[in-house]
Enzyme design. Structure first.
Site, PDB file in Angstrom:
ATOM      1  N   ASP A  13     -11.571  -1.866  72.210  1.00 39.66           N
ATOM      2  CA  ASP A  13     -10.761  -2.245  71.041  1.00 39.66           C
ATOM      3  C   ASP A  13     -11.617  -2.755  69.884  1.00 39.66           C
ATOM      4  O   ASP A  13     -11.177  -3.620  69.114  1.00 39.66           O
ATOM      5  CB  ASP A  13      -9.699  -3.297  71.421  1.00 39.66           C
ATOM      6  CG  ASP A  13      -8.903  -2.861  72.639  1.00 39.66           C
ATOM      7  OD1 ASP A  13      -8.489  -1.705  72.667  1.00 39.66           O
ATOM      8  OD2 ASP A  13      -8.733  -3.678  73.564  1.00 39.66           O
ATOM      9  N   LYS A  16     -13.285   1.696  67.343  1.00 35.29           N
ATOM     10  CA  LYS A  16     -14.073   2.936  67.405  1.00 35.29           C
ATOM     11  C   LYS A  16     -13.334   4.124  66.783  1.00 35.29           C
ATOM     12  O   LYS A  16     -13.941   4.960  66.139  1.00 35.29           O
ATOM     13  CB  LYS A  16     -14.414   3.268  68.863  1.00 35.29           C
ATOM     14  CG  LYS A  16     -15.317   2.243  69.521  1.00 35.29           C
ATOM     15  CD  LYS A  16     -15.625   2.604  70.963  1.00 35.29           C
ATOM     16  CE  LYS A  16     -14.434   2.491  71.898  1.00 35.29           C
ATOM     17  NZ  LYS A  16     -13.868   1.149  72.057  1.00 35.29           N
ATOM     18  N   GLY A  40      -7.235   3.544  73.686  1.00 34.54           N
ATOM     19  CA  GLY A  40      -6.247   3.573  72.613  1.00 34.54           C
ATOM     20  C   GLY A  40      -6.977   3.538  71.283  1.00 34.54           C
ATOM     21  O   GLY A  40      -7.577   2.526  70.940  1.00 34.54           O
ATOM     22  N   HIS A  41      -6.979   4.659  70.582  1.00 33.85           N
ATOM     23  CA  HIS A  41      -7.670   4.720  69.289  1.00 33.85           C
ATOM     24  C   HIS A  41      -6.642   4.919  68.177  1.00 33.85           C
ATOM     25  O   HIS A  41      -5.916   5.905  68.177  1.00 33.85           O
ATOM     26  CB  HIS A  41      -8.700   5.858  69.292  1.00 33.85           C
ATOM     27  CG  HIS A  41      -9.847   5.607  70.234  1.00 33.85           C
ATOM     28  ND1 HIS A  41     -10.753   6.556  70.592  1.00 33.85           N
ATOM     29  CD2 HIS A  41     -10.211   4.478  70.887  1.00 33.85           C
ATOM     30  CE1 HIS A  41     -11.642   6.026  71.428  1.00 33.85           C
ATOM     31  NE2 HIS A  41     -11.326   4.765  71.629  1.00 33.85           N
ATOM     32  N   THR A 129      -4.574  -0.709  83.084  1.00 35.54           N
ATOM     33  CA  THR A 129      -3.566  -0.150  82.177  1.00 35.54           C
ATOM     34  C   THR A 129      -2.459   0.554  82.964  1.00 35.54           C
ATOM     35  O   THR A 129      -1.505   1.043  82.371  1.00 35.54           O
ATOM     36  CB  THR A 129      -4.214   0.857  81.202  1.00 35.54           C
ATOM     37  OG1 THR A 129      -4.842   1.882  81.978  1.00 35.54           O
ATOM     38  CG2 THR A 129      -5.256   0.189  80.311  1.00 35.54           C
ATOM     39  N   GLN A 222     -13.305   2.557  75.623  1.00 36.24           N
ATOM     40  CA  GLN A 222     -13.531   1.202  76.180  1.00 36.24           C
ATOM     41  C   GLN A 222     -14.825   0.621  75.580  1.00 36.24           C
ATOM     42  O   GLN A 222     -15.197   1.012  74.487  1.00 36.24           O
ATOM     43  CB  GLN A 222     -13.585   1.228  77.716  1.00 36.24           C
ATOM     44  CG  GLN A 222     -12.258   1.529  78.395  1.00 36.24           C
ATOM     45  CD  GLN A 222     -11.947   3.003  78.529  1.00 36.24           C
ATOM     46  OE1 GLN A 222     -12.805   3.786  78.892  1.00 36.24           O
ATOM     47  NE2 GLN A 222     -10.724   3.391  78.259  1.00 36.24           N
ATOM     48  N   LEU A 330     -14.112  -7.466  59.776  1.00 33.98           N
ATOM     49  CA  LEU A 330     -14.680  -8.645  59.114  1.00 33.98           C
ATOM     50  C   LEU A 330     -13.587  -9.416  58.379  1.00 33.98           C
ATOM     51  O   LEU A 330     -13.548 -10.649  58.384  1.00 33.98           O
ATOM     52  CB  LEU A 330     -15.759  -8.193  58.108  1.00 33.98           C
ATOM     53  CG  LEU A 330     -16.481  -9.306  57.379  1.00 33.98           C
ATOM     54  CD1 LEU A 330     -17.440 -10.012  58.321  1.00 33.98           C
ATOM     55  CD2 LEU A 330     -17.238  -8.781  56.165  1.00 33.98           C
ATOM     56  N   ASP A 331     -12.653  -8.686  57.760  1.00 37.56           N
ATOM     57  CA  ASP A 331     -11.594  -9.285  56.941  1.00 37.56           C
ATOM     58  C   ASP A 331     -10.675 -10.221  57.734  1.00 37.56           C
ATOM     59  O   ASP A 331     -10.048 -11.106  57.154  1.00 37.56           O
ATOM     60  CB  ASP A 331     -10.750  -8.172  56.284  1.00 37.56           C
ATOM     61  CG  ASP A 331     -10.240  -7.179  57.307  1.00 37.56           C
ATOM     62  OD1 ASP A 331     -11.070  -6.501  57.945  1.00 37.56           O
ATOM     63  OD2 ASP A 331      -9.009  -7.106  57.507  1.00 37.56           O
TER      64      ASP A 331
END
Ligand code: IMP
Length: 425
Positions: A13, A16, A40-41, A129, A222, A330-331
């Site tokens: 997570d 990517k 999960g992308h 999962t 992953q 970063l935000d």
């Protein structure tokens, strides 16, 4: 050929999917080389959100995409996902998607076993999962799997299913589950068989196609800390998530990987159980969870959140021979007064610069923190380093120093354009 692997440096997570999407414009093919639909992308393009689990992210830009031999394939999940992305306007065919014919299949018995075993574990659960990933990889190591190529011949298929069920029924009996018959599996496969075979190609043929491409991207799923051998065992997934796996699961070989890019979230998250030395069980952890939208794409579970842990990141960098970093989210840190970075561990008065393998020590780990000033300004959507406040630049610089690595890209939001390219790859 200039080929790059994208590897997560934490517990998955890290963002990517977005980075593969941003970069895939420069590549001619994108390959998944491990894992399955446990990944999960999420990719946001204009007003569309693509949620990919098994399909390589390159398909969003219609790049030639490969599900390599190291991936475990659940055909039902695959076709459901194809349907969902086609509803958003993508076209998936054997022109843009190839699946290695030696991929092991995930069947209903694997999903059931995953959940049955988890439910027996009480407080020792992994928190999988529930997609059948672990049992499918176990069957491959146990030389029992059905592989896509087994669907080509009815006699072979019958034999392979008998062999598989001999083992599964023994196990199921001891777990109190109903016996499965050969016909049950044949009936399960009948509606998907021809369609699955239409995407299937021998690994050698896929390699031949890829060798003709100029630039290839290997899309990791992953993260390094979930690697079955090098992660926080046993709280890991069942595949290798480090860059060495590219050579084993992509259809290409060792010399075909030229550079590894590590994806690092500006803080740490994990889903499921297992050690997490910098976890914040307080209002800052909750802030990161809400602000970062840290809810599992696959399972919908809240992700556990904590400070950046450089001890573990350094290990991940070393394991995958990572040359540059992409810093994501970063935000999410924008509103914090101060930010901490874990730079070491203390256990019973002894200092560690790595995670001790002895899991009896995990609960005793006291992270050693360095505190950095927060910047208290928005960085959302920044497109150049000059758009960032000095204190945010200080945070990036400190990560570079502590990890002895360069940050090549900074992600400042979920959209493609919310990206700072610091240096060309
Ligand atoms: P499995 O891969 O379903 O067997 O789950 C094993 C562990 O890996 C669990 O803690 C999962 O939450 C975690 N996991 C698996 N895939 C992902 C992922 O894509 N992101 C984050 N965690 C994952």
């Amino acid at each position: 050929m200039s080929n790059i692997a994208i590897i997560g440096l934490q517990w998955g997570d890290e963002g990517k999917g977005k980075i593969v999407d941003v970069l895939s414009d420069r590549f001619d093919a994108v390959i998944r080389f491990q894992g399955g639909h446990n990944a999960g992308h999420t990719i946001k393009v204009d007003d569309k959100t693509y949620k990919l689990s098994l399909l390589p992210s390159g398909l969003v830009r219609n790049k030639f995409s490969v599900i390599g031999s190291g991936v475990v394939v659940d055909p039902i999940a695959l076709f459901k996902e194809i349907k969902s992305v086609e509803a958003l306007g993508l076209t998936i065919s054997n022109e843009n998607l190839a699946i290695a014919d030696n991929c092991a299949l995930i069947l209903s018995i694997h999903r059931e076993l995953d959940n049955l075993l988890e439910s027996q574990k009480g407080d020792k659960k992994i928190g999988t999962t529930g997609r059948g990933i672990g049992p499918a990889y176990e069957d491959r190591c146990g030389r029992r799997s059905l592989r896509i190529c087994d669907l080509l011949d009815d006699n072979i298929l019958q034999e392979r299913i008998e062999n598989l069920l001999f083992y599964h029924n023994l196990l199921r009996k001891s777990l109190g589950a109903k016996e499965v018959r050969v016909e049950d599996i044949i009936n399960e496969l009948a509606p998907i068989k021809e369609r699955l075979l239409s995407y299937a190609k021998p690994s050698f043929e896929i390699a031949r196609i890829l060798k003709k491409k100029k630039n290839v991207m290997f899309e990791g799923a992953q993260g390094a800390l979930l690697d079955v051998a090098f992660g926080t065992f046993p709280y890991v997934t069942s595949s290798h998530t480090v860059s060495g796996q590219v050579a084993l699961g992509s259809c290409l070989g060792v010399g075909d990987l030229h550079k590894t890019l590590g994806i690092l979230k500006a803080y740490t998250t994990r889903v499921g159980f297992g050690p997490f030395p910098t976890e914040l069980d307080n209002e800052i952890g909750k802030f990161l969870q809400v602000e970062g939208g840290e809810i599992g794409t696959v399972t919908g579970r809240d992700r556990r959140c904590g400070w950046l842990d450089v001890v573990l990141v350094r290990q991940a960098i070393q394991l995958s021979n990572v040359k540059e970093i992409v810093l994501t989210k970063l935000d999410v840190l924008d509103k914090l007064e101060e930010i901490k970075i874990c730079v070491g561990y203390e256990v019973d008065g002894k200092e560690y610069d790595y995670l001790p393998a002895n899991c009896a020590l995990w609960d005793k780990i006291k992270p050693v923190y360095e505190t950095i000033d927060g910047w208290n300004e928005t960085t959302v959507g920044a497109k150049s380093l000059s758009d960032l406040p000095q204190k945010a630049l200080n945070y990036i610089k400190r990560i570079e120093e502590l990890c002895a690595i360069k940050v090549a890209i900074v992600s400042t939001g979920p959209k493609r354009e919310e990206t700072i390219i610091v240096s060309e790859l």
